[in-house]
Design an enzyme around this catalytic site. Structure first.
Site, PDB file in Angstrom:
ATOM      1  CB  CYS A 117      -0.947   0.027   1.196  1.00 35.22           C
ATOM      2  SG  CYS A 117      -2.335   1.161   0.908  1.00 35.22           S
ATOM      3  CB  CYS A 119      -1.729   4.882   3.543  1.00 35.27           C
ATOM      4  SG  CYS A 119      -1.828   3.168   4.042  1.00 35.27           S
ATOM      5  CB  CYS A 127      -4.476   3.823   0.158  1.00 37.32           C
ATOM      6  SG  CYS A 127      -4.813   3.619   1.922  1.00 37.32           S
ATOM      7  CE  LYS A 199      -7.185  -1.467   4.903  1.00 34.37           C
ATOM      8  NZ  LYS A 199      -5.859  -1.028   4.384  1.00 34.37           N
ATOM      9  NE  ARG A 221      -6.026   5.560   4.696  1.00 33.47           N
ATOM     10  CZ  ARG A 221      -5.246   5.471   5.780  1.00 33.47           C
ATOM     11  NH1 ARG A 221      -5.649   4.787   6.837  1.00 33.47           N
ATOM     12  NH2 ARG A 221      -4.060   6.042   5.794  1.00 33.47           N
ATOM     13  CD  GLU A 237     -14.354  -4.309  -3.328  1.00 27.48           C
ATOM     14  OE1 GLU A 237     -13.417  -4.907  -3.899  1.00 27.48           O
ATOM     15  OE2 GLU A 237     -14.474  -3.079  -3.364  1.00 27.48           O
ATOM     16  CE  LYS A 252      -6.335  -3.890   8.397  1.00 24.40           C
ATOM     17  NZ  LYS A 252      -5.135  -3.247   7.876  1.00 24.40           N
ATOM     18  CB  SER A 278      -4.033  -2.077  15.641  1.00 20.51           C
ATOM     19  OG  SER A 278      -4.858  -1.142  14.973  1.00 20.51           O
ATOM     20  CE1 TYR A 317      -0.163  -5.431  14.368  1.00 21.18           C
ATOM     21  CE2 TYR A 317      -2.559  -5.574  14.443  1.00 21.18           C
ATOM     22  CZ  TYR A 317      -1.409  -5.125  13.832  1.00 21.18           C
ATOM     23  OH  TYR A 317      -1.486  -4.406  12.673  1.00 21.18           O
TER      24      TYR A 317
HETATM   25 ZN   LIG Z   1      -3.223   2.115   2.708  1.00 21.44          ZN
END
Ligand SMILES: [Zn+2]
Length: 326
Positions: A117, A119, A127, A199, A221, A237, A252, A278, A317
């Site tokens: 990506c 970003c 992005c 996403k 975004r 998608e 995601k 996260s 994570y």
């Molecule tokens: Zn991005």
């Protein structure tokens, strides 16, 4: 009166494991690694306890720590030394991710995935290439087709550096085809492609933006990432990405979108990935810090729910912390 059916018979210690429908193992997990070109030492990420940004020189050590827990796969994110409107450090041969991938794949047996990506590399934090008027125009959008070439270049540069898999996350229409063709043209037909197919424009990404310094400088975004209200669109998608050549389809975030993971599982034979993001990590940590939740138990249950919903692999994570205990 006796109950006609007694599911409790199968819940005793001896039989529970025999009838367990879902399991979680270290081999299901992918651990994110943040490589930072702006530092000479490891920097803890405040909003993601236990995670650090590491300099390129520490990338191999970081990956070995992860592999010591039993997790074999990593996904690499980069914090570049400088940013510009076109994110040129995303596809530089000596970019931070490219240098790290070269070391990781040369010196370890980890399965290395490159996040593709722009970003983290653009000074505006979006992005892709943006409209000139973006800063003042509330209908800001990333220029789709101009961004495709840069994403393809990024993916090829990561493959050149040894990436086993690339994972485009920009939600640019046509990105899977553009990247697949560029990889094949460059002789990287064996490099796999995991698409962030579905996403969402989610509020759960906050801590990552601290980690990767990738918050948009203005706007948001929502013009390129998906509306959290949409379920049918997720299948659309995913279908596009499957047709364009994605090997793995990702959803995601994870936990707020278990219905979507389940939908993709039923609809596709491709491996399904879920990104336990996260915010999902940070909220459990915050509650555990207050003594309100048992961190290990809730983390395990979270990942198990993603498997149960249909995910084959999970980017998380929690990978290191949980792997040793599975
Ligand atoms: Zn991005």
């Amino acid at each position: 009166m006796h109950p006609t059916d007694r599911p409790r018979r199968l819940r005793t210690d001896g039989v529970r494991p025999l009838v367990s429908e879902t399991s979680l193992s270290a081999s299901d997990l992918v651990a994110p690694v943040f490589v930072d070109a702006t530092t000479d030492e490891r920097v803890p990420i405040e909003t993601m306890p236990g995670h650090e940004r590491v300099p390129v020189d520490e990338a191999v050590a970081r990956v070995e720590e992860i592999r010591d827990t039993g997790v074999e796969a990593v996904i690499v994110f980069g914090i570049p030394e400088s940013k510009d409107p076109n994110g040129t450090r995303a596809y530089a041969e000596d970019g931070v991710v490219q240098r790290a991938l070269r070391r990781i794949t040369g010196e370890t047996d980890a399965y290395a995935i490159g996040d593709v990506c722009l970003c983290e590399y653009t000074d505006h934090g979006h992005c892709g290439v943006i409209e000139e008027s973006a800063e003042t125009d509330p209908t800001l959008t990333v220029k789709n087709d101009e961004t495709l070439d840069l994403l393809a270049e990024t993916a090829v540069s990561q493959a050149d550096a040894g990436a086993d898999m690339v994972a485009p996350s920009a939600m640019t229409d046509g990105q899977v085809r553009a990247i697949r063709e560029a990889l094949d043209d460059a002789g990287h037909e064996d490099v796999a492609l995991m698409s962030y197919a579905v996403k969402y424009e989610s509020a759960f990404y906050g801590p990552f933006r601290d980690a990767a310094d990738g918050a948009p400088a203005f706007g948001d975004r929502r013009h390129y990432q998906m509306d959290p209200a949409n379920r049918r669109e997720a299948l659309r998608e995913a279908r596009i990405d499957a047709e364009e050549g994605a090997d793995v389809l990702m959803v995601k975030p994870g936990l707020p979108y278990l219905d979507i993971v389940g939908d993709l599982r039923r609809e596709f034979d491709h491996p399904i990935a879920a990104y336990n993001v996260s915010g999902e990590y940070a909220m459990l940590h915050a509650a555990a810090e207050k003594g309100w939740l048992d961190l290990e138990a809730t983390a395990h249950e979270s990942l198990l729910s993603l498997k149960r919903a249909g995910a084959d692999l999970i980017v998380t994570y929690f990978a290191e912390d949980l792997a040793g205990r599975l």
